[in-house]
Design an enzyme around this catalytic site. Structure first.
Site, PDB file in Angstrom:
ATOM      1  CG  MET A 298      -1.936  -1.170   1.145  1.00  0.00           C
ATOM      2  SD  MET A 298      -2.887  -1.225  -0.373  1.00  0.00           S
ATOM      3  CE  MET A 298      -4.029   0.084  -0.066  1.00  0.00           C
ATOM      4  CG  HIS A 299       4.085   2.991   1.180  1.00  0.00           C
ATOM      5  ND1 HIS A 299       5.215   3.129   1.941  1.00  0.00           N
ATOM      6  CD2 HIS A 299       3.091   3.547   1.919  1.00  0.00           C
ATOM      7  CE1 HIS A 299       4.919   3.736   3.072  1.00  0.00           C
ATOM      8  NE2 HIS A 299       3.632   3.999   3.078  1.00  0.00           N
TER       9      HIS A 299
ATOM     10  CG  LEU B 163       6.553   0.717  -5.319  1.00  0.00           C
ATOM     11  CD1 LEU B 163       6.631  -0.547  -6.160  1.00  0.00           C
ATOM     12  CD2 LEU B 163       7.433   0.610  -4.091  1.00  0.00           C
TER      13      LEU B 163
ATOM     14  CG  HIS C  26      -5.794  -1.902  -8.709  1.00  0.00           C
ATOM     15  ND1 HIS C  26      -5.798  -1.293  -7.471  1.00  0.00           N
ATOM     16  CD2 HIS C  26      -6.642  -1.180  -9.482  1.00  0.00           C
ATOM     17  CE1 HIS C  26      -6.614  -0.258  -7.504  1.00  0.00           C
ATOM     18  NE2 HIS C  26      -7.138  -0.158  -8.702  1.00  0.00           N
TER      19      HIS C  26
HETATM   20  N1  LIG Z   1       4.470   3.492  -8.939  1.00  0.00           N
HETATM   21  C1  LIG Z   1       3.532   2.620  -8.581  1.00  0.00           C
HETATM   22  N2  LIG Z   1       3.424   2.276  -7.280  1.00  0.00           N
HETATM   23  C2  LIG Z   1       2.453   1.401  -6.909  1.00  0.00           C
HETATM   24  C3  LIG Z   1       1.553   0.882  -7.846  1.00  0.00           C
HETATM   25  C4  LIG Z   1       1.693   1.259  -9.218  1.00  0.00           C
HETATM   26  O1  LIG Z   1       0.942   0.794 -10.104  1.00  0.00           O
HETATM   27  N3  LIG Z   1       2.699   2.121  -9.529  1.00  0.00           N
HETATM   28  N4  LIG Z   1       0.510   0.047  -7.414  1.00  0.00           N
HETATM   29  C5  LIG Z   1       0.240   0.204  -5.990  1.00  0.00           C
HETATM   30  C6  LIG Z   1      -0.789  -0.619  -5.344  1.00  0.00           C
HETATM   31  N5  LIG Z   1      -1.951   0.246  -5.163  1.00  0.00           N
HETATM   32  C7  LIG Z   1      -3.041  -0.136  -5.873  1.00  0.00           C
HETATM   33  O2  LIG Z   1      -3.062  -1.210  -6.514  1.00  0.00           O
HETATM   34  C8  LIG Z   1      -1.907   1.414  -4.364  1.00  0.00           C
HETATM   35  C9  LIG Z   1      -1.696   1.296  -2.987  1.00  0.00           C
HETATM   36  C10 LIG Z   1      -1.653   2.451  -2.192  1.00  0.00           C
HETATM   37  C11 LIG Z   1      -1.808   3.704  -2.751  1.00  0.00           C
HETATM   38  C12 LIG Z   1      -1.710   4.916  -1.885  1.00  0.00           C
HETATM   39  O3  LIG Z   1      -2.320   5.956  -2.155  1.00  0.00           O
HETATM   40  N6  LIG Z   1      -0.897   4.805  -0.833  1.00  0.00           N
HETATM   41  C13 LIG Z   1      -0.616   5.955   0.048  1.00  0.00           C
HETATM   42  C14 LIG Z   1      -0.477   5.531   1.495  1.00  0.00           C
HETATM   43  C15 LIG Z   1      -1.687   4.713   1.910  1.00  0.00           C
HETATM   44  C16 LIG Z   1      -1.415   4.069   3.282  1.00  0.00           C
HETATM   45  O4  LIG Z   1      -0.249   4.056   3.732  1.00  0.00           O
HETATM   46  O5  LIG Z   1      -2.408   3.574   3.864  1.00  0.00           O
HETATM   47  C17 LIG Z   1       0.748   6.524  -0.319  1.00  0.00           C
HETATM   48  O6  LIG Z   1       1.573   5.761  -0.899  1.00  0.00           O
HETATM   49  O7  LIG Z   1       0.974   7.680   0.050  1.00  0.00           O
HETATM   50  C18 LIG Z   1      -2.018   3.810  -4.118  1.00  0.00           C
HETATM   51  C19 LIG Z   1      -2.058   2.667  -4.931  1.00  0.00           C
HETATM   52  C20 LIG Z   1       1.482   0.014  -5.187  1.00  0.00           C
HETATM   53  N7  LIG Z   1       2.370   1.035  -5.592  1.00  0.00           N
HETATM   54  N1  LIG Z   2      -4.217  -0.884  -4.336  1.00  0.00           N
HETATM   55  C1  LIG Z   2      -3.687  -2.079  -3.766  1.00  0.00           C
HETATM   56  C2  LIG Z   2      -4.770  -2.859  -3.087  1.00  0.00           C
HETATM   57  O1  LIG Z   2      -5.818  -2.357  -2.747  1.00  0.00           O
HETATM   58  N2  LIG Z   2      -4.500  -4.146  -2.879  1.00  0.00           N
HETATM   59  C3  LIG Z   2      -5.455  -5.000  -2.243  1.00  0.00           C
HETATM   60  O2  LIG Z   2      -5.061  -5.239  -0.896  1.00  0.00           O
HETATM   61  C4  LIG Z   2      -5.588  -6.530  -0.529  1.00  0.00           C
HETATM   62  C5  LIG Z   2      -4.474  -7.310   0.105  1.00  0.00           C
HETATM   63  O3  LIG Z   2      -5.003  -8.439   0.719  1.00  0.00           O
HETATM   64  P1  LIG Z   2      -3.991  -9.525   1.347  1.00  0.00           P
HETATM   65  O4  LIG Z   2      -3.028  -8.766   2.228  1.00  0.00           O
HETATM   66  O5  LIG Z   2      -4.897 -10.463   2.105  1.00  0.00           O
HETATM   67  O6  LIG Z   2      -3.281 -10.194   0.200  1.00  0.00           O
HETATM   68  C6  LIG Z   2      -6.090  -7.189  -1.798  1.00  0.00           C
HETATM   69  O7  LIG Z   2      -7.494  -7.094  -1.877  1.00  0.00           O
HETATM   70  C7  LIG Z   2      -5.470  -6.355  -2.883  1.00  0.00           C
HETATM   71  O8  LIG Z   2      -6.242  -6.299  -4.055  1.00  0.00           O
END
Ligand SMILES: Nc1nc2c(c(=O)[nH]1)N[C@@H](CN(C=O)c1ccc(C(=O)N[C@@H](CCC(=O)O)C(=O)O)cc1)CN2
Ligand SMILES: NCC(=O)N[C@@H]1O[C@H](COP(=O)([O-])[O-])[C@@H](O)[C@H]1O
Length: 215
Positions: A102-103, A105, A124
């Site tokens: 959830m960060h 990159l 996702h």
């Molecule tokens: N450069 C990329 N980084 C990430 C991607 C990507 O496609 N390109 N996918 C994400 C996963 N993700 C959704 O699938 C996702 C997860 C989290 C966030 C977000 O806004 N995170 C916040 C913090 C949230 C928290 O700490 O609870 C943040 O990073 O500031 C957006 C998308 C993984 N990374």
């Molecule tokens: N944007 C990223 C995101 O929302 N990812 C979601 O976090 C969950 C992780 O579950 P898990 O820790 O049980 O694998 C999953 O539902 C995945 O799709």
């Protein structure tokens, strides 16, 4: 020839990590790969326990010390991402799988990985181009409740700087049904994720192998 190695990034329960672990340990293996390391940005992530139970080494990469050391959030995230890339490259994985990571990159992390030829894929819980970012399942349900959509889905995609905009590897639609609640939708989506993340990782590894054979 040794099977390809995976490093998995997690932030939570790790049920998708567990699906990958089980797929590598099944007979015959549903996924011919070795998960060599798991990194979490959350200390309490149960996925760390799942990894330990499977004998997989783990790292907790904590953002808090960086926030204390650096004057701004941006500087902290920059240093955090730089060290994250170093942690990952230390293990020389063939591929990184973001399984509930959830960060976002930043290029500070993605650059060194791409330079080292490490592929990165992400799970996702939405369809391509829909509900990018965190909270996708909730936002899709709200859109359905407003009558705007009749289905959501799951995709696994290649990771680029633009969040959730990388080329899809696998896409699976998940229709809404009457009376759906967040709990019911999450249950159906997770069940789909656990199958598709294994399939997508296998496909991405095949793509990598074919690319390396051509080069
Ligand atoms: N450069 C990329 N980084 C990430 C991607 C990507 O496609 N390109 N996918 C994400 C996963 N993700 C959704 O699938 C996702 C997860 C989290 C966030 C977000 O806004 N995170 C916040 C913090 C949230 C928290 O700490 O609870 C943040 O990073 O500031 C957006 C998308 C993984 N990374
Ligand atoms: N944007 C990223 C995101 O929302 N990812 C979601 O976090 C969950 C992780 O579950 P898990 O820790 O049980 O694998 C999953 O539902 C995945 O799709």
């Amino acid at each position: 020839m040794a099977p390809p190695t995976l490093l998995v990034l997690i932030s939570g329960s790790g049920s998708n990590l567990q699906a990958l672990i089980d797929a590598t340990k099944s007979t015959p293996p549903l996924l011919s790969a070795t998960i060599t390391h798991v990194i979490s940005n959350k200390k309490a992530a149960y996925g760390l326990t799942r990894a330990a139970n499977a004998g997989i080494p783990t790292t907790y990469h904590n953002l808090v010390p960086y926030k204390k050391k650096h004057p701004t959030t941006e500087a902290a995230r920059e240093a955090y991402d730089r060290d994250l890339a170093a942690h990952i490259l230390k293990h020389k994985p063939d591929m990184v799988v973001c399984a509930g990571w959830m960060h976002i990159l930043s290029p500070t992390c993605l650059g060194p990985l791409q330079g080292a030829g490490v592929d990165i894929i992400n799970l996702h819980p939405a369809l391509p181009g829909c509900f990018d970012g965190a909270g996708a399942i909730e936002r899709a349900l709200e859109a359905w409740e407003r009558g705007e959509i009749d289905k959501t889905g799951v995709m696994i995609h290649h990771v680029i700087t633009a969040v959730d905009r990388g080329t899809p590897i696998v896409v699976r639609e998940v229709p809404f049904v009457e009376g759906d609640t967040l709990e019911r939708v999450e249950e159906r989506i997770h069940a789909v994720e656990h199958v598709e993340i294994v399939k997508a990782t296998r496909i991405a590894l095949d793509q990598r192998r074919e690319r390396l054979e051509k080069s």
